[in-house]
Design an enzyme around this catalytic site. Structure first.
Site, PDB file in Angstrom:
ATOM      1  N   HIS A 176       0.857  -1.136  -0.023  1.00  0.00           N
ATOM      2  CA  HIS A 176      -0.050  -0.096   0.100  1.00  0.00           C
ATOM      3  C   HIS A 176       0.828   1.183   0.065  1.00  0.00           C
ATOM      4  CE1 HIS A 176      -4.053  -1.987   0.404  1.00  0.00           C
ATOM      5  NE2 HIS A 176      -3.471  -2.952   0.904  1.00  0.00           N
ATOM      6  N   SER A 226      -3.487 -11.970 -10.278  1.00  0.00           N
ATOM      7  CA  SER A 226      -4.015 -12.595 -11.379  1.00  0.00           C
ATOM      8  C   SER A 226      -4.462 -11.638 -12.418  1.00  0.00           C
ATOM      9  CB  SER A 226      -4.858 -13.632 -10.989  1.00  0.00           C
ATOM     10  OG  SER A 226      -5.978 -13.316 -10.298  1.00  0.00           O
ATOM     11  N   ASP A 233       1.771  -3.974  -9.361  1.00  0.00           N
ATOM     12  CA  ASP A 233       1.364  -5.449  -9.864  1.00  0.00           C
ATOM     13  C   ASP A 233       1.691  -5.469 -11.322  1.00  0.00           C
ATOM     14  OD1 ASP A 233       0.332  -5.435  -7.285  1.00  0.00           O
ATOM     15  OD2 ASP A 233      -1.573  -5.810  -7.777  1.00  0.00           O
TER      16      ASP A 233
HETATM   17  C1  GLA Z   1      -2.898  -4.398  -4.760  1.00  0.00           C
HETATM   18  C2  GLA Z   1      -2.927  -3.427  -5.766  1.00  0.00           C
HETATM   19  C3  GLA Z   1      -1.350  -2.697  -5.536  1.00  0.00           C
HETATM   20  C4  GLA Z   1      -0.821  -2.708  -4.367  1.00  0.00           C
HETATM   21  C5  GLA Z   1      -1.138  -3.593  -3.389  1.00  0.00           C
HETATM   22  C6  GLA Z   1      -0.923  -3.458  -2.018  1.00  0.00           C
HETATM   23  O1  GLA Z   1      -2.150  -5.683  -5.187  1.00  0.00           O
HETATM   24  O2  GLA Z   1      -3.266  -3.686  -7.203  1.00  0.00           O
HETATM   25  O3  GLA Z   1      -1.205  -1.655  -6.465  1.00  0.00           O
HETATM   26  O4  GLA Z   1      -1.779  -1.178  -3.851  1.00  0.00           O
HETATM   27  O5  GLA Z   1      -2.418  -4.125  -3.493  1.00  0.00           O
HETATM   28  O6  GLA Z   1       0.634  -3.127  -1.743  1.00  0.00           O
END
Ligand code: GLA
Length: 384
Positions: A34, A125, A171
């Protein structure tokens, strides 16, 4: 990721045709949760599980898509904003639209895809799906003119504009930029990144999936982001240069404590501390000091559980077991609200830890956690 399976399904459903095959992975994150949408640092790596898709332009303006795992068909026009409604197909549709926005002349295509990255386990995913299609459409219709960062951003924008999750860039970045054997430290404010070879002698990284499905679409994720932005807005009155919590420190947060809600204060405290933890872990990794890395992971779990409140009972339970078993570091990974813990475990403790976690979890919750050994792998690529 089984290319032959995808090939045979594609041929079966599209009259024996052969297309190009692309793959993108899911990800782990060592630390920095986060922090991405707060302009901070993250420390992800791609894994050996992901999505494989076969794609062939079909000379029309329609996309015909088949989800091999769900045995589900969808057909949609590239301009039909109200279609498709199925979630998995909205990801593909969203990526098409985002690539068109970026100047790629996307035309109709036939596609079939399958994946082995577990859904709702916090291993991204959905980013794997987005990155696969962003990468493929860039090659098939865009002469590869879109750079890798922009591919990641097209995936992120798909989440924002077509799925309703205001996620950060981690991600999709990890899925596109992954490199075998390396974690990547990304500064989400400047977008500078460094590969860190990760081969901790004597330790293993293992995920324990609580099999509690996490869903970021129900609004809790977006609420966390809104809390952070609310605190930034208050800080800006005194410190106009603060664009993200990354630009703040604990002193600045204490100074506005009375002007923000208690909940928002806790959220911001977690983020400011977590951004520092990523830097501490980078230093520790450079010294080969995995004990400190593990210590920071436990601190992250505590923060995610008590301050950011994105853990859940089952994940806290798995974290406690890790502590009891003498595991070096353990924490909830990804967005939270379910999914996996990531654990840094000494080789000699591995078997005992896994056995104990399975037994205790089953005794308490009547089900077994799933175990995934982490193999850090390459990012988006063409397979055939
Ligand atoms: C999800 C979101 C990411 C990131 C994480 C927490 O995976 O897609 O952008 O904020 O939560 O680190």
């Amino acid at each position: 990721m089984d290319i032959n399976h995808v090939r045979s399904r594609f041929a079966k459903h599209f009259d024996g045709a052969t297309g190009s095959v692309y793959a993108s992975p899911g990800r782990i994150n060592l630390i920095g949760e986060h922090t991405d949408y707060n302009g901070g640092f993250v420390f992800p790596g791609a894994v050996d599980k992901g999505i494989v898709a076969e794609i062939k332009p079909n000379g029309t303006d329609k996309v015909r898509a088949y989800s091999i795992d769900l045995k589900d068909w969808v057909e949609f026009g590239l301009n039909e904003e109200d279609k498709p409604r199925t979630t998995w197909a909205r990801y593909i549709f969203g990526v098409c639209r985002e690539m068109i926005k970026r100047g790629v002349d996307v035309k109709g295509f036939d596609t079939a895809f399958a994946g082995d990255v577990p859904l709702g386990a916090g291993m991204s995913s959905s980013a794997a799906l987005e990155s696969t299609y962003a990468f493929a459409l860039n090659e098939l219709f865009g002469d590869n003119k879109i750079d890798k960062f922009e591919l990641a951003k097209a995936g992120q924008a798909t989440e924002h504009n077509y799925v309703g999750v205001n996620c950060g860039i981690m991600d999709q970045f990890a899925s596109v930029f992954g490199k075998a054997g390396n974690l990547i430290r990304l500064d989400c404010r400047s977008l500078e990144y460094n590969y860190f070879p990760f081969n901790p002698q004597g330790y293993r990284l293992v995920l324990l999936d609580s099999v509690v499905k996490h869903a970021l679409v129900d609004g809790e994720y977006n609420k966390r982001r809104a809390s952070c932005e609310a605190v930034v807005a208050v800080m800006q009155k005194e410190h106009p240069h603060v664009m993200f919590l990354r630009d703040a420190n604990m002193e600045m947060l204490e100074a506005v404590k009375d002007q923000v809600s208690e909940v928002d204060y806790k959220r911001a405290k977690y983020v400011i501390e977590e951004i520092q933890r990523v830097l501490d872990v980078s230093d520790a990794l450079e010294q080969g000091d995995y004990e400190t890395v593990g210590q920071k992971m436990f601190e992250t779990h505590h923060g995610m559980s008590k301050l950011y409140e994105v853990s859940c009972e089952e994940l806290d339970f798995l974290n406690d077991i890790a502590k009891e078993c003498g595991v070096t570091g353990s924490r909830v990974m990804g967005g939270g609200f379910g999914g996996c813990t990531i654990n840094l475990v000494k080789d000699e403790l591995y078997d005992g830890f896994i056995a104990k976690a399975k037994e205790a979890y089953n005794e308490k919750y009547g089900k077994y956690p799933k175990v995934y050994d982490v193999v850090i792998s390459d990012g988006s690529r063409k397979l055939a």
